[in-house]
Scaffold this motif. Structure first.
Motif, mmCIF file in Angstrom:
data_model
loop_
_atom_site.group_PDB
_atom_site.id
_atom_site.type_symbol
_atom_site.label_atom_id
_atom_site.label_comp_id
_atom_site.label_asym_id
_atom_site.label_seq_id
_atom_site.Cartn_x
_atom_site.Cartn_y
_atom_site.Cartn_z
ATOM 1 N N GLN A 62 -7.111 18.790 24.346
ATOM 2 C CA GLN A 62 -8.196 19.760 24.249
ATOM 3 C C GLN A 62 -7.811 20.939 23.358
ATOM 4 O OE1 GLN A 62 -11.133 19.433 24.733
ATOM 5 N NE2 GLN A 62 -12.169 21.366 25.181
ATOM 6 N N THR B 99 -20.584 29.371 17.788
ATOM 7 C CA THR B 99 -19.396 29.378 18.631
ATOM 8 C C THR B 99 -19.554 28.333 19.728
ATOM 9 O OG1 THR B 99 -20.364 31.132 19.994
ATOM 10 C CG2 THR B 99 -18.911 31.827 18.196
ATOM 11 N N MET B 100 -18.569 28.297 20.635
ATOM 12 C CA MET B 100 -18.582 27.345 21.745
ATOM 13 C C MET B 100 -19.108 28.060 22.987
ATOM 14 S SD MET B 100 -14.717 25.992 21.047
ATOM 15 C CE MET B 100 -14.146 25.925 19.340
ATOM 16 N N ASN C 181 -13.337 31.593 20.282
ATOM 17 C CA ASN C 181 -14.557 32.143 19.697
ATOM 18 C C ASN C 181 -14.264 33.391 18.870
ATOM 19 O OD1 ASN C 181 -16.364 30.187 20.613
ATOM 20 N ND2 ASN C 181 -16.703 31.229 22.570
ATOM 21 N N ILE D 24 -10.139 21.982 20.228
ATOM 22 C CA ILE D 24 -10.697 23.321 20.054
ATOM 23 C C ILE D 24 -10.256 23.922 18.722
ATOM 24 C CG2 ILE D 24 -10.652 25.691 20.932
ATOM 25 C CD1 ILE D 24 -10.414 24.447 23.780
ATOM 26 N N GLY E 185 -16.823 28.312 25.904
ATOM 27 C CA GLY E 185 -15.487 27.976 25.435
ATOM 28 C C GLY E 185 -14.526 29.142 25.568
ATOM 29 N N HIS F 50 -4.801 24.831 28.888
ATOM 30 C CA HIS F 50 -5.526 23.698 28.313
ATOM 31 C C HIS F 50 -4.548 22.575 27.968
ATOM 32 C CE1 HIS F 50 -9.322 25.924 27.844
ATOM 33 N NE2 HIS F 50 -8.574 26.958 27.507
ATOM 34 N N GLY G 240 -18.601 22.146 18.707
ATOM 35 C CA GLY G 240 -18.572 22.686 20.061
ATOM 36 C C GLY G 240 -17.319 22.284 20.823
ATOM 37 N N TYR H 293 -18.013 21.736 24.241
ATOM 38 C CA TYR H 293 -18.904 22.773 24.766
ATOM 39 C C TYR H 293 -20.201 22.767 23.950
ATOM 40 C CZ TYR H 293 -14.538 24.621 26.740
ATOM 41 O OH TYR H 293 -13.353 24.772 27.416
#
Length: 425
Positions: free
Chosen positions: A290, A337-338, A346, A294, A341, A286, A182, A185
């Motif tokens: 991060q 998925t997130m 995604n 991700i 996010g 971002h 995640g 997330y």
């Protein structure tokens, strides 16, 4: 007058059918064994039914089967999760035929008996016809014992079984690692595709921790990726392993550097295939830490976790097995998925899922053909064995169970020893 005398078929010697390093081929094709599995295993252990994100709000539900028995997984108005047998208490018709949705109640389409989200019987048409012989409190939808761990929802017919966390045991830490996808997330099941293959459910159970087949069966996938990615998926040259985690669970670590997705985020370079994604995330504002978190999560975990008897946390998706018959199995591939996010991240995850797991992907169709060939080949010869001895001489004891090299069949041996334990209980 002729009298038919029923002849009871003698139960197979289940203990003799599973050895330390092999199992008998009859486990793939014997109808009596299959029916016994539905009772001895699927009705007596914890079976995965849903991820919490699939039923996020009151009234959300999905339908699935536990073994061959249809159930509804639903969240009630108090946000409690219930797993209910999908069978009206009046004349046995199913009360829900949709795969998923949102509702206020379940109503039998045959005679109109209606049930609340917790399964309680709310009303029956023309109740005066029953006089005093119908107590609605005695006829709710049958509710199964239900527990949850880190968003994973399980149910069981066995009210006296050990708590879910005890059953998961050493697998819990791997579930926790898997949920790091995640990237901060919540994990969300975004969709799934379903397909059936003409083979026994245990053939697929074996596949999730089988790295031995990968370079041969998945040549087309390896030819579709860049050189760096192909090298990453060359499991034979990775210091990975397979470990028996107890209770039939096992983990196969293919890419050790991707076991903990939060580890050395700033030290390790971003994979070439994700450089465009990283740059797009930077453009969205971002921060670099991060961005890397991700991007790392989008690629998925570097391991497959098999949870006996019916679900796998496999790199970047959930794989769920539903036995249909002794020679047919339905597979659900659920992409994760997130939740909340970045949309572009995604989208990348969905495209990666389609690339391998999708119906026109480079992975699953090849797997499915191999599974079908196993079932077909199992018809050749009646007293032959399925060999599961790869890596057996090199197994070592660990704190959690047994471990061997990444191409070992340790995970399969773990599952079949649990099968044997439950079938002989």
């Amino acid at each position: 007058m002729n009298t038919i005398i029923p002849i009871e078929q003698e139960a197979p010697d289940y203990a003799a059918l599973v050895q330390k390093d092999r199992v008998h081929t009859s486990l793939y094709k014997d109808e009596q064994i299959f029916q016994a599995e539905m009772d001895q295993i699927y009705k007596n252990t914890w079976v995965w039914v849903a991820h919490a994100s699939e039923i996020p709000e009151a009234g959300n539900y999905k339908t699935i089967t536990i073994g061959t028995q249809p159930v509804i997984v639903v969240r009630d108005r108090k946000k409690q999760v219930h797993v209910l047998l999908n069978r009206c208490r009046h004349r046995a018709a199913t009360v829900c035929e949709h795969k998923k949705g949102k509702t206020n109640s379940f109503v039998c389409p045959y005679h109109g008996w209606s049930y609340a989200l917790d399964g309680s019987l709310r009303g029956v048409p023309s109740p005066e016809g029953y006089g005093e012989c119908l107590d609605k409190g005695e006829f709710p939808l049958v509710s199964l014992r239900t527990e949850e761990y880190n968003g994973m929802i399980f149910a069981t017919f066995n009210a006296d079984i050990e708590p879910l966390e005890d059953f998961l045991g050493a697998a819990k830490k791997w579930i926790d690692l898997f949920m790091k996808q995640g990237a901060g997330y919540p994990i969300k099941v975004t969709g799934e595709h379903r397909f059936r293959f003409p083979g026994n459910w245990k053939i697929q159970l074996e596949n999730t921790t089988d790295a031995y087949h990968f370079p041969l069966v998945h040549k087309s996938f390896l030819s579709s990726v860049d050189e760096k990615t192909e090298e990453l998926f060359n499991f034979e040259n990775q210091p990975g392993f397979v470990e028996d985690l107890g209770n039939g669970h096992s983990v196969m670590v293919m890419i050790p550097e991707l076991v903990d997705l939060d580890e050395e985020l700033m030290e390790r370079p971003i994979q070439e295939r994700f450089e465009d994604l990283a740059e797009a995330l930077r453009q969205e504002g971002h921060e670099e830490l991060q961005v890397r978190r991700i991007v790392r999560a989008v690629g998925g975990s570097g391991f497959n976790l098999n949870l006996f008897p019916n679900v796998a946390c496999s790199m970047a998706f959930f794989r769920v097995m539903q036995p249909i018959s002794v020679t047919e199995t339905e597979i659900h591939h659920s992409v994760i998925t997130m939740d909340g996010g970045p949309a572009i991240a995604n989208q990348y995850r969905l495209r990666l899922h389609e690339h391998f797991q999708g119906p026109f992907g480079f992975g699953t169709p090849d797997d499915a053909e191999a599974w079908e060939r196993v079932q077909h080949g199992a018809s050749a010869g009646d007293n032959l064995w399925i060999m599961l001895n790869r890596g057996y001489p090199n197994e070592v004891a660990t704190e959690d169970g047994l471990k061997s090299d990444v191409s070992a069949e340790t995970g399969m041996r773990a599952a079949y020893q649990q099968w044997k334990k439950m079938m002989t209980a």
